[in-house]
Design a protein around this motif. Structure first.
Motif, PDB file in Angstrom:
ATOM      1  N   LYS A  75       1.128  -1.271   0.069  1.00 27.94           N
ATOM      2  CA  LYS A  75      -0.019  -0.049   0.149  1.00 27.94           C
ATOM      3  C   LYS A  75       0.884   1.433  -0.120  1.00 27.94           C
ATOM      4  O   LYS A  75       0.325   2.378  -0.072  1.00 27.94           O
ATOM      5  CB  LYS A  75      -0.946   0.082   1.182  1.00 27.94           C
ATOM      6  N   GLY A  83       1.888  -8.242  -0.444  1.00 30.11           N
ATOM      7  CA  GLY A  83       0.273  -8.057  -0.669  1.00 30.11           C
ATOM      8  C   GLY A  83      -0.331  -8.515   0.379  1.00 30.11           C
ATOM      9  O   GLY A  83      -0.054  -8.559   1.673  1.00 30.11           O
ATOM     10  N   ASN A  84      -1.697  -8.641   0.368  1.00 28.02           N
ATOM     11  CA  ASN A  84      -2.654  -9.176   1.633  1.00 28.02           C
ATOM     12  C   ASN A  84      -2.262 -10.329   1.971  1.00 28.02           C
ATOM     13  O   ASN A  84      -2.346 -11.305   1.155  1.00 28.02           O
ATOM     14  CB  ASN A  84      -3.929  -9.115   1.259  1.00 28.02           C
ATOM     15  N   ARG A 110      -7.776  -7.994  -4.046  1.00 32.60           N
ATOM     16  CA  ARG A 110      -6.216  -8.055  -3.361  1.00 32.60           C
ATOM     17  C   ARG A 110      -5.532  -8.882  -3.888  1.00 32.60           C
ATOM     18  O   ARG A 110      -5.968 -10.090  -4.364  1.00 32.60           O
ATOM     19  CB  ARG A 110      -6.398  -8.012  -1.848  1.00 32.60           C
ATOM     20  N   ASN A 132      -5.395 -13.019  -7.337  1.00 35.03           N
ATOM     21  CA  ASN A 132      -5.995 -11.506  -7.321  1.00 35.03           C
ATOM     22  C   ASN A 132      -7.548 -12.051  -7.334  1.00 35.03           C
ATOM     23  O   ASN A 132      -8.194 -11.775  -8.589  1.00 35.03           O
ATOM     24  CB  ASN A 132      -5.293 -10.695  -8.089  1.00 35.03           C
TER      25      ASN A 132
END
Length: 359
Positions: free
Chosen positions: A134, A194-195, A230, A269
């Motif tokens: 982010k 990432g997540n 995400r 994703n």
């Protein structure tokens, strides 16, 4: 694993009581590192750190705040780590909206304190600074962000990570420049993931732990942002990348003192709704309720990372697809219901992941 790069080394892990920090500490301990943890108290009695009785297995378990430079510096002077993995952070978007000052102090000034402590202590040679995907200026593009893309952040959490990345780059240029490595002897990299999902995360306002709490309580699973997409990945995926970066920094500190993205294959994703659907299906129970709120605080709906650099320079890529990542995650939470010490369970998952890495 990792050419025994960590065996016998003293490694400081900030944020070791947290979700990612606890998994990383286990992995380092397995490889023979002397892990010194520096962190606040665990946020949950059920989290991975407590579930694994990790305090019994570390070289040192230090309670401290990265905002407290003197405490951090004293810990480094006492234990003299050669390697630092900096994970301590305020990691929640919604908490950052409620407490922006705390978020910036922790994520920006805490990182500054780590870098200043590195400057002040000759024992530290290798530093991996963990930020977030982010950190990028998110323009809701469909293609992945590269390490050279613009830093930014709409919300306080995201911008705190963007600020941290700019500061890390400045310190690397000004004090730890790879061209001058023979003079200062320190290699600094930043890594962005990432997540991340996986067993032992009990944070509030985070998708998987919120779902698990509802499922185990027999309540409906409410999802507030079902269409958000995400780059979902199991916690062991980016950690394997962080460890690879640390290894490469030790082997070639000039070449690898840079930034890296660690994200899953594009096929992982998926929307929040699809992820929860799959998890509920594998868990075997739970009912999903769309709780979209048009007045909710802003969260980006589209985010993807380009991991070409990690693949090219580190030969790294995610090994578990989304379904396997979700299954490994649910398996942890189910086992934790009846297993008093989850350390061996975590070790087995790490070894399983390591087998995939070796293939």
């Amino acid at each position: 694993m990792y050419n025994n790069a960590y065996k016998g080394k003293t490694v400081l892990v900030t944020g070791h009581t947290g979700f990612k920090g606890s998994w990383l500490s286990i992995w380092l301990t397995m490889m023979g590192a002397k892990v010194v943890g520096y962190s606040l108290d665990p946020s949950s009695e059920k989290g991975n750190f407590m579930a694994c009785h990790l305090h019994e297995r570390l070289h040192a378990d230090v309670r401290g705040d990265v905002r407290d430079f003197d405490s951090l510096d004293s810990t480094i002077r006492q234990h003299r780590p050669e390697i630092i993995f900096h994970l301590a952070a305020q990691a929640l978007v919604r908490t950052a909206y409620a407490e922006p000052k705390l978020t910036y102090e922790t994520n920006l000034m805490g990182s500054l304190n780590v870098l200043e402590a590195v400057r002040a202590n000759d024992c530290v040679k290798t530093v991996v600074m963990i930020t977030s995907d982010k950190c990028y200026e998110n323009v809701e593009q469909i293609w992945g962000y590269k390490e050279t893309d613009r830093m930014g952040g709409y919300d306080p959490y995201s911008s705190s990570k963007g600020c941290a990345e700019l500061m890390i780059s400045s310190y690397r240029n000004s004090y730890f420049n790879p061209k001058d490595y023979v003079k200062h002897g320190k290699a600094i990299a930043s890594v962005r993931a990432g997540n991340v999902i996986g067993g032992g995360d009990w944070s509030d306002n985070r998708l998987i732990p919120d779902c698990i709490r509802c499922i185990e309580a027999g309540e409906d699973v409410y999802i507030r942002n079902p269409i958000a997409t995400r780059p979902w990945e199991h916690v062991l995926e980016p950690l394997s990348g962080y460890l690879k970066v640390g290894q490469k920094l030790m082997e070639d500190p000039v070449k690898y003192a840079t930034s890296f993205n660690f994200g899953p294959h594009i096929s992982a994703n998926k929307t929040v709704h699809e992820v929860v659907q799959r998890m509920v299906r594998y868990y075997g129970k739970g009912r999903i309720v769309d709780a979209s709120d048009p007045n909710a605080v802003h969260e980006n709906t589209l985010l993807n990372l380009d991991v070409t650099k990690a693949y090219t320079m580190l030969q790294w890529e995610a090994k578990w697809g989304l379904q396997e990542a979700l299954e490994k995650t649910v398996d942890w939470y189910k086992a934790a219901l009846t297993t008093p010490d989850m350390y061996d369970f975590c070790v087995r998952q790490i070894l399983d992941h390591g087998e995939h890495l070796a293939q």
